[in-house]
Design a protein around this motif. Structure first.
Motif, PDB file in Angstrom:
ATOM      1  N   VAL A  23       0.843  -1.199   0.000  1.00 57.27           N
ATOM      2  CA  VAL A  23       0.000   0.000   0.000  1.00 57.27           C
ATOM      3  C   VAL A  23       0.876   1.245   0.000  1.00 57.27           C
ATOM      4  O   VAL A  23       0.749   2.115  -0.871  1.00 57.27           O
ATOM      5  CB  VAL A  23      -0.944   0.008   1.216  1.00 57.27           C
ATOM      6  CG1 VAL A  23      -1.756   1.304   1.247  1.00 57.27           C
ATOM      7  CG2 VAL A  23      -1.865  -1.208   1.176  1.00 57.27           C
ATOM      8  N   THR A  24       1.783   1.361   0.971  1.00 52.96           N
ATOM      9  CA  THR A  24       2.631   2.557   1.037  1.00 52.96           C
ATOM     10  C   THR A  24       3.582   2.632  -0.146  1.00 52.96           C
ATOM     11  O   THR A  24       3.999   3.726  -0.543  1.00 52.96           O
ATOM     12  CB  THR A  24       3.431   2.579   2.349  1.00 52.96           C
ATOM     13  OG1 THR A  24       4.280   1.419   2.416  1.00 52.96           O
ATOM     14  CG2 THR A  24       2.508   2.580   3.557  1.00 52.96           C
ATOM     15  N   GLY A  25       3.933   1.492  -0.719  1.00 49.41           N
ATOM     16  CA  GLY A  25       4.861   1.461  -1.843  1.00 49.41           C
ATOM     17  C   GLY A  25       4.253   1.913  -3.156  1.00 49.41           C
ATOM     18  O   GLY A  25       4.984   2.143  -4.128  1.00 49.41           O
ATOM     19  N   LYS A  26       2.925   2.053  -3.206  1.00 53.52           N
ATOM     20  CA  LYS A  26       2.309   2.565  -4.437  1.00 53.52           C
ATOM     21  C   LYS A  26       2.725   4.007  -4.689  1.00 53.52           C
ATOM     22  O   LYS A  26       2.918   4.422  -5.839  1.00 53.52           O
ATOM     23  CB  LYS A  26       0.780   2.460  -4.340  1.00 53.52           C
ATOM     24  CG  LYS A  26       0.244   1.043  -4.426  1.00 53.52           C
ATOM     25  CD  LYS A  26      -1.272   1.029  -4.379  1.00 53.52           C
ATOM     26  CE  LYS A  26      -1.825  -0.408  -4.361  1.00 53.52           C
ATOM     27  NZ  LYS A  26      -1.487  -1.162  -5.583  1.00 53.52           N
ATOM     28  N   GLU A  27       2.864   4.783  -3.617  1.00 51.17           N
ATOM     29  CA  GLU A  27       3.288   6.179  -3.765  1.00 51.17           C
ATOM     30  C   GLU A  27       4.709   6.245  -4.312  1.00 51.17           C
ATOM     31  O   GLU A  27       5.010   7.070  -5.183  1.00 51.17           O
ATOM     32  CB  GLU A  27       3.187   6.897  -2.421  1.00 51.17           C
ATOM     33  CG  GLU A  27       3.497   8.383  -2.496  1.00 51.17           C
ATOM     34  CD  GLU A  27       3.440   9.062  -1.141  1.00 51.17           C
ATOM     35  OE1 GLU A  27       3.570  10.307  -1.109  1.00 51.17           O
ATOM     36  OE2 GLU A  27       3.288   8.364  -0.117  1.00 51.17           O
ATOM     37  N   THR A  28       5.578   5.375  -3.813  1.00 54.78           N
ATOM     38  CA  THR A  28       6.952   5.346  -4.326  1.00 54.78           C
ATOM     39  C   THR A  28       6.966   4.998  -5.805  1.00 54.78           C
ATOM     40  O   THR A  28       7.665   5.637  -6.602  1.00 54.78           O
ATOM     41  CB  THR A  28       7.778   4.327  -3.528  1.00 54.78           C
ATOM     42  OG1 THR A  28       7.864   4.768  -2.175  1.00 54.78           O
ATOM     43  CG2 THR A  28       9.177   4.181  -4.094  1.00 54.78           C
ATOM     44  N   ALA A  29       6.216   3.975  -6.195  1.00 53.02           N
ATOM     45  CA  ALA A  29       6.184   3.568  -7.598  1.00 53.02           C
ATOM     46  C   ALA A  29       5.660   4.693  -8.494  1.00 53.02           C
ATOM     47  O   ALA A  29       6.248   5.009  -9.540  1.00 53.02           O
ATOM     48  CB  ALA A  29       5.313   2.327  -7.746  1.00 53.02           C
ATOM     49  N   ARG A  30       4.577   5.334  -8.078  1.00 51.25           N
ATOM     50  CA  ARG A  30       3.935   6.352  -8.908  1.00 51.25           C
ATOM     51  C   ARG A  30       4.735   7.640  -8.956  1.00 51.25           C
ATOM     52  O   ARG A  30       4.994   8.186 -10.050  1.00 51.25           O
ATOM     53  CB  ARG A  30       2.527   6.623  -8.368  1.00 51.25           C
ATOM     54  CG  ARG A  30       1.765   7.727  -9.097  1.00 51.25           C
ATOM     55  CD  ARG A  30       0.362   7.901  -8.514  1.00 51.25           C
ATOM     56  NE  ARG A  30       0.399   8.149  -7.079  1.00 51.25           N
ATOM     57  CZ  ARG A  30       0.617   9.352  -6.528  1.00 51.25           C
ATOM     58  NH1 ARG A  30       0.851  10.418  -7.300  1.00 51.25           N
ATOM     59  NH2 ARG A  30       0.608   9.499  -5.210  1.00 51.25           N
ATOM     60  N   VAL A  31       5.156   8.129  -7.767  1.00 49.79           N
ATOM     61  CA  VAL A  31       5.774   9.455  -7.700  1.00 49.79           C
ATOM     62  C   VAL A  31       7.225   9.413  -8.177  1.00 49.79           C
ATOM     63  O   VAL A  31       7.655  10.279  -8.960  1.00 49.79           O
ATOM     64  CB  VAL A  31       5.688  10.001  -6.259  1.00 49.79           C
ATOM     65  CG1 VAL A  31       6.486  11.284  -6.121  1.00 49.79           C
ATOM     66  CG2 VAL A  31       4.241  10.228  -5.874  1.00 49.79           C
ATOM     67  N   MET A  32       7.988   8.425  -7.730  1.00 52.49           N
ATOM     68  CA  MET A  32       9.415   8.411  -8.063  1.00 52.49           C
ATOM     69  C   MET A  32       9.707   7.779  -9.425  1.00 52.49           C
ATOM     70  O   MET A  32      10.645   8.177 -10.110  1.00 52.49           O
ATOM     71  CB  MET A  32      10.197   7.665  -6.981  1.00 52.49           C
ATOM     72  CG  MET A  32      10.250   8.382  -5.644  1.00 52.49           C
ATOM     73  SD  MET A  32      11.302   7.555  -4.433  1.00 52.49           S
ATOM     74  CE  MET A  32      12.929   7.723  -5.189  1.00 52.49           C
TER      75      MET A  32
END
Length: 814
Positions: free
Chosen positions: A410-419
């Motif tokens: 769940v928290t890693g979706k932001e890393t995948a999308r943003v970075m």
């Protein structure tokens, strides 16, 4: 006649007493002096509470932890400005401008906001016994067969005893103080914490309120309460904010509870005081004896599943610290057995359903900011913590790890999308209780976006060992989203038309050691192996669940374009896409050997040249290193089918800690140094791997048996496909073999001997058991080296046994 009879009787009594004493010590760490420092204290835990018992006669110290006391509060450290610099580093790597790529990464792709929060101690429980100095007959021990500790000594002619356990069933720390004469227990009990905000006494209870620390721009937001309550037999008790005073009691029993406001990684709304009160009130209703009995019964349902015996000598009668010092002399095989079971004890004690996963120090940390923050390092260390879980029959204890992986998805979706501009989820080489997924510790180590692939392997392994399709169905979306991330971010290597992970690193290692050290790369061998394994397992999971046919086909097509493994100019398995290895490199990480262990992509029977190259890489890298590194090498040498070399690594690891790095502290904790628990877990896994392997299309029994274990037995090890193995051996050959089939299906055995029996049939063709499907790999690239890449294997035979779910098969022996 009578004289001879009495002498004979005396000898029999002595022998029986010696046997009883050894049986008690077989599963016991013991010492004839108190702990002089933290690395000599004895660890206890129940997944939630951790305690370190020091055992000083006059001033007992129990250093305490609670698994959810971490600095800071809910947050993620994703870098919103990273994406253009990711693209710039990719472009520079594609142009082979490696130093320039590293410089950009160092400047622009470091941690943003913070590098994660540290796990913190709760405090110390002190028990002061006035005047108890110059004692006799001192003994301090930890019994890992029943998860209890004790301290005994004689002072002024009175024998005192302290008993300790951290209740698995009632979640309290228990201490019982007794003496062999009445009214001799007089002591002062106090709790100290560097995180303390307030102390009060309510109805005789000492209550401490605490708050976790601020750290790297994050306010400490974990509130906790510690409640200490004492029950007496005779004597009297008084209490104020300085502590609880016990006077002239026959027995004093201390109950201690700890609770926090932590609910999950994004919710800290619980009431810690209400929680702590409920815990201690519930436990206080029950007698010490009943609490202890429940505790032992719960613990032993895990511990007793596996028994190991590799021989015993009189060396096992010495104190544990002396045994560690003398282990390399080779006359104490039982210490390896104790170390193996100690690893299982630590996993049971630090990872329980409902708790947090075991971190870098398990559950035991004596500092506000421990080594490496006592976080979760997922470029090997967190995974190594759980290597023993399935094979040593502790599968439930991986539940906290699986829960964390789901959180990270769940928290890693932001890393995948943003970075990275990608779907799915990703993370880098480190995380904490708040499940942060951004870069940690700078680009040199931290720009490794492949932690998701390695963690997903544990989900798949649990399915292979248990056959639990409901579990697979629950976690399939987590694995699918990780694979989706790599579909979106793989970059084309124009020279070979391969798809590679870029940018990345081969964990914590550099391939240019110049004025500017360079680690950032594209297509590191470990990444290729991890992504290949991820695509393979997700495709297989989709097939088993009968879902996502189109996605499965897409994964298999992408898999074809991943780089093959390569054998370089020194006859080594290359660590990077280009042949940049050095034969004098003795770096602690051997990441490119992931495909050998814990992966299953390198086989002596299917790709012997790769197998020989992996062996050459191990020889170049050397043996002595940090503790966890040596533990990994035990597993690797076991996979290389060299039991004597694996055992040599065990003797390197179970040795006093010196300046050379690695080793074992007097309390059997592994040393990086300092203490890091993954080495304990890795060594336990390695010993199991020496006795049983089940990754190459069959179960290989005694694949890497060292000469020093020429005779022995093991009961309860588990192979993939749900096969539980009990076996005895002598002169290196099986004399007794019983296998229980939990799942059913074909049982294929590889034995280093010829076996007869109506149930054993010579095997041929592919193993029909779906849990033994072999991972095919691309044809490796073998470069000219002049090195011998042949493999000499011991003679062995393959047998098949058709099994049914729930049935037991006696295959060798009476």
């Amino acid at each position: 006649m009578t004289s001879h009879y009495l002498k004979f009787a005396a000898v029999c009594i002595l022998l029986c007493y010696s046997a009883t004493v050894f049986a008690q010590r077989k599963n016991t760490l013991w010492y004839n002096k108190p702990a002089a420092n933290w690395n000599e204290a004895l660890p206890m835990g129940n997944g939630h509470i951790g305690a370190m018992v020091f055992g000083d006669a006059q001033l007992e110290r129990l250093q305490l932890n609670e698994s959810t006391i971490w600095a800071g509060g809910p947050n993620n450290n994703v870098d919103s400005a990273a994406r253009p610099y990711i693209d710039e580093v990719r472009a520079l790597l594609a142009q082979k401008k490696y130093v320039e790529a590293q410089l950009v990464a160092n400047k622009q792709l470091g941690p943003k906001g913070n590098s994660g929060m540290p796990y913190q101690l709760a405090g110390n429980l002190y028990i002061n016994f006035p005047g108890h100095q110059n004692t006799d007959e001192y003994k301090r021990d930890l019994n890992i067969e029943n998860a209890t500790a004790s301290v005994t000594y004689v002072y002024n002619g009175v024998k005192y005893k302290r008993e300790y356990f951290t209740s698995f069933t009632d979640n309290v720390l228990m201490v019982r103080l007794t003496a062999d004469k009445p009214k001799m227990i007089t002591c002062n009990i106090a709790f100290q914490s560097p995180l303390s905000k307030n102390k009060e006494v309510v109805n005789g209870d000492l209550i401490l309120s605490g708050l976790s620390s601020d750290h790297e721009n994050q306010k400490g937001r974990v509130k906790f309460n510690v409640i200490t309550r004492v029950k007496l037999a005779a004597g009297s008790l008084t209490a104020d904010t300085s502590g609880i005073k016990v006077t002239r009691a026959d027995t004093a029993i201390i109950y201690l509870s700890i609770a926090t406001n932590f609910v999950n990684y994004h919710d800290i709304s619980a009431d810690p005081l209400s929680r702590a009160k409920a815990i201690i009130n519930n436990a206080y209703k029950t007698s010490y004896a009943a609490l202890l009995a429940k505790h032992i019964t719960f613990y032993q349902k895990y511990y007793n599943r596996v028994k190991l015996n590799v021989g015993t000598t009189t060396a096992a009668e010495a104190t544990t610290d002396l045994r560690i010092k003398n282990f390399a002399q080779g006359n104490d095989p039982q210490l390896a057995e104790l170390y193996f079971q100690f690893g299982r004890y630590l996993l049971i004690s630090s990872s329980q359903p409902g708790s947090q996963p075991a971190n870098l120090q398990g559950i035991w940390n004596g500092d506000l900011k421990g080594a490496w923050d006592s976080k979760y390092t997922v470029n090997i260390n967190t995974e190594m913590n759980y290597w023993p879980s399935e094979v040593t029959q502790l599968p439930e204890l991986s539940t906290p790890l699986f829960n964390m992986i789901k959180d990270l998805s769940v928290t890693g979706k932001e890393t995948a999308r943003v970075m990275y501009g990608a779907r799915g989820w990703s993370m880098h080489h480190n995380t904490d209780i708040w499940r942060m997924t951004g870069v940690v510790d700078g680009a040199f180590w931290g720009l490794w976006p492949t932690g998701n692939a390695w963690l997903c392997q544990h989900i798949w392994e649990h399915y292979l060992y248990t056959g639990d399709k409901e579990f697979l169905k629950k976690y399939y979306p987590v694995m699918k989203d990780a694979a989706t991330y790599f579909i979106d971010v793989l970059q084309e290597d124009k020279e070979h038309n391969w798809l590679v992970v870029s940018p990345s690193v081969s964990p914590e290692h550099e391939y240019i050691n110049g004025k500017t050290q360079v680690s950032v790369t594209a297509g590191a061998t470990m990444d290729n192996q991890l992504v290949y394994g991820l695509f393979n397992l997700v495709a297989n999971a989709a097939a088993d669940l009968k879902v996502d046919n189109a996605f499965r086909d897409s994964l298999l097509n992408y898999r074809k374009r991943l780089p093959p493994m390569q054998v370089g100019q020194y006859g080594q398995l290359q660590e990077w896409l280009e042949d940049l290895d050095s034969p004098t490199d003795n770096h602690r990480h051997v990441s490119h050997l992931y495909g050998l262990f814990p992966g299953s992509q390198i086989s002596p029977f299917r790709n012997p040249q790769l197998f020989a190259a992996a062996k050459n890489s191990m020889l170049y890298r050397g043996d002595v290193s940090t503790g966890w590194s040596m533990a990994w090498k035990i597993n690797l040498w076991a996979r290389l089918l060299n039991g004597n070399h694996a055992y040599k690594l065990i003797t390197d690891q179970i040795a006093p800690v010196t300046g050379r790095g690695g080793g074992t502290y007097p309390n059997l904790f592994d040393a990086h140094p300092p203490f890091q628990i993954d080495g304990n877990f890795g060594c336990t896994s390695g010993i199991a791997e020496m006795l049983l392997q089940s990754h190459d299309g069959f179960i290989y029994l005694l694949p890497a048996l060292p000469d020093v274990w020429n005779k022995g037995s093991v009961k309860g090890l588990v192979a993939r496909g749900g096969f539980v193995v009990d076996m005895d051996w002598d002169e290196g050959k099986l004399t007794h073999l019983v296998i229980h089939s939990k799942v059913g299906g074909n049982l294929r055995l590889r034995l280093n001997q010829t076996a007869t029996g109506s149930q054993l049939k010579k095997a041929s063709g592919k193993n029909s058991n779906p849990f033994y499907d072999i991972t095919s790999i691309p044809e490796p690239v073998i470069k000219p080296s002049g090195k011998d890449l042949s493999v000499n294997l011991a003679e062995s035979s393959l047998y098949d046994v058709k099994t049914e779910k729930g049935k037991t098969y006696k295959l060798i022996g009476k």
